[in-house]
Every structure is written in C-alpha cells, then in structure tokens.
Write a protein that holds these residues in place. Structure first.
Motif, PDB file in Angstrom:
ATOM      1  N   GLY A  13      -3.791 -33.476 -33.562  1.00  0.00           N
ATOM      2  CA  GLY A  13      -3.366 -34.847 -33.281  1.00  0.00           C
ATOM      3  C   GLY A  13      -1.899 -35.009 -32.964  1.00  0.00           C
ATOM      4  O   GLY A  13      -1.446 -36.118 -32.676  1.00  0.00           O
ATOM      5  N   ASP A  35      -7.163 -31.825 -37.589  1.00  0.00           N
ATOM      6  CA  ASP A  35      -5.972 -32.599 -37.914  1.00  0.00           C
ATOM      7  C   ASP A  35      -6.155 -33.211 -39.288  1.00  0.00           C
ATOM      8  O   ASP A  35      -7.286 -33.387 -39.762  1.00  0.00           O
ATOM      9  N   THR A  37      -5.528 -36.258 -40.518  1.00  0.00           N
ATOM     10  CA  THR A  37      -6.110 -37.597 -40.598  1.00  0.00           C
ATOM     11  C   THR A  37      -6.520 -38.079 -39.206  1.00  0.00           C
ATOM     12  O   THR A  37      -5.907 -37.690 -38.207  1.00  0.00           O
ATOM     13  N   SER A  39      -6.661 -40.558 -36.035  1.00  0.00           N
ATOM     14  CA  SER A  39      -5.677 -41.439 -35.400  1.00  0.00           C
ATOM     15  C   SER A  39      -6.260 -41.891 -34.068  1.00  0.00           C
ATOM     16  O   SER A  39      -7.228 -41.298 -33.567  1.00  0.00           O
ATOM     17  N   THR A  42      -6.460 -38.804 -31.822  1.00  0.00           N
ATOM     18  CA  THR A  42      -7.551 -37.845 -32.046  1.00  0.00           C
ATOM     19  C   THR A  42      -8.889 -38.432 -31.614  1.00  0.00           C
ATOM     20  O   THR A  42      -9.748 -37.721 -31.086  1.00  0.00           O
ATOM     21  N   TYR A  54     -11.379 -33.319 -39.777  1.00  0.00           N
ATOM     22  CA  TYR A  54     -10.240 -33.730 -40.604  1.00  0.00           C
ATOM     23  C   TYR A  54     -10.282 -33.078 -41.986  1.00  0.00           C
ATOM     24  O   TYR A  54      -9.678 -33.561 -42.931  1.00  0.00           O
ATOM     25  N   ASP A 441       4.446 -42.620 -39.994  1.00  0.00           N
ATOM     26  CA  ASP A 441       3.160 -43.243 -39.660  1.00  0.00           C
ATOM     27  C   ASP A 441       3.237 -44.759 -39.580  1.00  0.00           C
ATOM     28  O   ASP A 441       2.208 -45.435 -39.585  1.00  0.00           O
ATOM     29  N   ASP A 443       3.723 -46.440 -37.101  1.00  0.00           N
ATOM     30  CA  ASP A 443       3.071 -46.898 -35.872  1.00  0.00           C
ATOM     31  C   ASP A 443       1.618 -47.315 -36.110  1.00  0.00           C
ATOM     32  O   ASP A 443       1.080 -48.138 -35.375  1.00  0.00           O
ATOM     33  N   ARG A 444       1.000 -46.764 -37.158  1.00  0.00           N
ATOM     34  CA  ARG A 444      -0.391 -47.127 -37.431  1.00  0.00           C
ATOM     35  C   ARG A 444      -0.515 -48.541 -37.991  1.00  0.00           C
ATOM     36  O   ARG A 444      -1.607 -49.108 -38.008  1.00  0.00           O
TER      37      ARG A 444
END
Length: 456
Positions: A13, A35, A37, A39, A42, A54, A441, A443-444
């Motif tokens: 990812g 990866d 987690t 996202s 992914t 994952y 993270d 951005d999530r």
C-alpha cells in the motif's frame, strides 16, 4: 525480469510500491502482496487485479506465488525484519529485493529523469510528468503521489523512452538509479536516523550526482549546499524562483486567486505562465519541471498549456473545501521547512483570514531531531491543534512525545489532542482557513473532517 513470472510485494500500500504494482499489472504479470492495513489505495489495487492481504501469516500467501523460481519478492525498507512473511520467503530461498532496486532495474533501460530533494520532489516530478504526457514527447512516470489529472501515480507511454522517477533519499534508495537527467530541489537535513548527521546526508546527494550518465544533465536549485560531482560530459544548470540562474521566473503577478509569471530559459522567455495550482511555492517547483521539459524538446506552447492545466497531486496543497467563508487545505508537509513553506503560502493567499493548523508529527526520530524547528514553523499559524506522533516504522523513544514540540510553540491558541478526539475538537471551533499537515495517517480522516466542517 525475464526469469520471473509473478511478483509479491511486502508493503503493497505504499505510494512507491503501488506504482510498481500498477506497472507490472499493466505488463500482464500476476501480482500479490501484503500491507498492514486496508486503505483506499490498496482497495484500488485489488480492483485492478492485485491479490492483497492484511495479515502477515505466510499461510495466506497465494499458492501460485510460493515457487521461488517463479516469484520475485519486493519489499519496502519500512517492513521490519520480524515480518512473518519476509522470514518465510528468506527461509525458502526466494530472491528478495528492495523497491528501489526493482525501480532501478526497470528504468536502467530508458532515459531516467530523476527528481531528488528533501521536499518538493513529488510536486515537481508530477508537474514534469504532466508536461511530458500532454505533449508529443510523452513519458513513463513512477510518482510519489496520486495525480488528480490521471487518478494514478503511474503514467505509461507507448512511444517515449523517457521515464520520470521520484528519487527517494530515504535509506539511500536513490543510489540504485542511473539518471539520464537529475533534478535536486532541496537538501535540508532529514532522515538522521539513517544518516546520523547533516554531512552524511549531503554526501549522499553528492554521490547521487556521480550516477548521472555521461552526456546527461543535472538541474540543481541555486544556493543549496550540495557540491555536485558529475562525470565528464554532464551539463549542470541552476534554477531558482526569481533569484537568477539558468532557469527562473520574472514579472511574477499574484492576485485574484491566480499566479502568473514569465519563465526565463538560457535561450528564450516564455511569457505569462499561469499555475494550475496557484501557490507561491509552486513557482519554484514549476521552474524545475519546465526546465527539464524544455531541455527534452517540449515546445513553449505545450509547456504553457500543461502548467495551466496541472491539477496537482493528492495531499500536496490539496483543497478539500474552498468557500468564501471556509477553506480546508491538506498538505503532506512533515519537515519543518515544508511546514514553514506551506503555512507561509496559505497566509499569502489569505492574508486577512485566521489560519488554523492540525499537525500530526511523523516519526519519533524526526520529532526528536527537529522539535525546535517544528515549533518555530508551527508558530506561524494563528492557532494549532497538535496530534500524537505517528510512529510508522519506529518504536517509541523515551521522552519523545508531541509535547516537546508543543512546549516551544508560541502562537496564542494551541492545544494537544488525541486523534480519536479530533472531530469533537473541530466541532467546538470556528475555522476560517484550516490546514491539515503530516505524513502519517491523518489523510484517512480527511473525509470526516470535511463533513464535520460542512455540517456544523
């Protein structure tokens, strides 16, 4: 690659890894990977044909990828030695290569245009790739951000022998490359967990310049500390925003949401360049991008049209809300100099408005090494919400928390906040211009932050 029929990516990812995955999917190779987690990236790769899990349990590696004679394993330096899948591949005698080595293998057979620097390389390489792609010259490109114009970090050409590459200095990855032309945008010390001190960091860039092929070109920002050590036959050019050199801007006009300037080259001046993403720092970024395009035969008209139509890369000065009463901007800035440039650019765009910042520090080592510089840069904001450190690949360091930045910040309104309480804090505030900053993270959370601001 002629010896392998498939590839397995550990750290699938990551932005650099995902461009390689897309490349090999486009070439018809079976691709799988792991990866930590899920996202959005992914999930997109899975839709495009990659098999991604994952959980690092080796039992989940698809059976078609368990033959060491058929599958090449690729990993990112962020993957720990204790990763169960990595251990299994080593124990079963697979060839395992770093992402940078694979990228070097791919690009060695083309004319690599490699963009290096502490900051600015993603925007500059993305802008250059867009200029080439919108012209008859064309290019292939492996980029460190998702370009809004294309919805991807990979551009492929069926006729061009040019390959635009973001050359990452972390873990000395860019030493795997063999540039035809190279751009160096900045050399402010970073990754001291790898390099130890500024001298070693600068030496790494000096060595990078020795890799440029004879007959090639180095384009380097005027005034940075690196002393190039190029081979015979390599031409060196200098660029700046408006401080002279071989390539620079003049007659800069900023106003009404626009930035327009004239682009000066060694042989001609291209009038009235308009930035598609009108932030002051992008003047300098565009000078380097246009310089490499101009040196590779892109016409003045194509340069001008492409710069105006460039929409930027996601997480690089990315507008999420743009109203008269409320602006939300996201930026990947995670080094003090990047943060200073980002906040300063926003203040110049919105001089009458209150500038608020949410910052998520990235890495314990970077926080430890640059805490006073982070505090000074963040103090340019009118108010600050400071989140916990995003650890990425690192274990905690005793005594290193966000507080060592927070205590030195001088802006009047500042607050420490756990990430899980951030949306509640946002509900309690009235923002005019909000900037979210960091390479972790955060951005999530951007869709939730936007929705919270819009529906308060």
């Amino acid at each position: 690659m002629e010896n392998y029929k498939s590839l397995y990516f550990i750290g699938a990812g990551g932005i650099g890894m995902s461009a390689l995955i897309r490349y090999f999917l486009a070439k018809g190779y079976p691709v799988a990977g792991y990866d930590k987690t899920p996202s959005p990236l992914t999930e997109e790769l899975i839709k495009e044909g990659a098999q991604i899990v994952y959980d690092e349990n080796p039992m989940l590696i698809p059976s078609d990828f368990k033959n060491p004679g058929n599958t090449l394993v690729v990993y990112t330096p962020a993957v720990p030695e204790s990763h169960a899948g990595m251990i299994w591949f080593k124990e079963n005698s697979f060839e395992i290569v770093k992402r940078a080595r694979l990228l070097g293998m791919i690009t060695r057979t083309s004319k690599g245009l490699c963009f290096a620097g502490t900051h600015g390389k993603t925007t500059t390489s993305s802008m250059a790739a867009h200029i080439f792609a919108q012209s008859p010259v064309g290019c292939n490109a492996f980029l460190g951000g998702i370009l809004k114009n294309y919805g991807s970090n990979l551009i492929l050409s069926d006729h061009s022998d040019l390959t635009v590459i973001e050359a990452d200095e972390y873990d000395r990855s860019f030493h795997q490359l063999s540039p035809y032309m190279a751009v160096i945008t900045a050399a402010d010390p970073d990754h001291l967990d790898i390099y130890g001190n500024e001298d070693a960091y600068l030496e790494s860039f000096r060595y990078f310049t020795t890799l440029i092929r004879p007959g090639g070109v180095l384009i380097i920002k005027k005034g940075i500390k690196i002393r190039p050590d190029v081979q015979n036959g390599v031409t060196v050019y200098h660029y700046s925003m408006n401080g002279g050199g071989d390539f620079y801007a003049q007659n800069i006009r900023i106003g009404n949401g626009q930035i327009i300037f004239d682009f000066v080259t060694p042989k001609e001046t291209i009038k009235d360049i308009e930035l598609g993403v009108p932030v002051k720092i992008n003047i300098e970024n565009s000078i380097a991008a246009m310089a490499i395009a101009w040196l590779n035969g892109v016409s003045a008209t194509d340069i001008k049209n492409a710069v105006a139509s460039f929409q930027g890369a996601k997480r690089r000065f990315d507008f999420w809300i743009k109203r008269d009463d409320l602006v939300m901007i996201d930026d990947y800035a995670h080094h003090p100099d990047e943060i200073k440039a980002s906040i300063s650019s926003v203040k110049e765009l919105y001089p009458e408005k209150k500038i608020s910042v949410i910052f998520q520090p990235h890495l314990y080592t970077r926080t430890r090494d640059f805490a006073p510089q982070f505090a000074k840069a963040l103090s340019l904001a009118d108010e600050l919400i400071l989140l916990d450190i995003y650890p990425a690949r690192e274990e905690p360091i005793p005594g290193v928390t966000s507080e060592i930045i927070f205590d030195k910040v001088t802006c009047r309104n500042k607050e420490l906040c756990h990430k899980d309480m951030l949306l509640e804090k946002i509900k309690q505030r009235n923002f005019e211009v909000l900037i979210t900053l960091g390479a972790g993270d955060i951005d999530r959370m951007l869709p939730e932050i936007r929705d919270t601001l819009n529906y308060k």
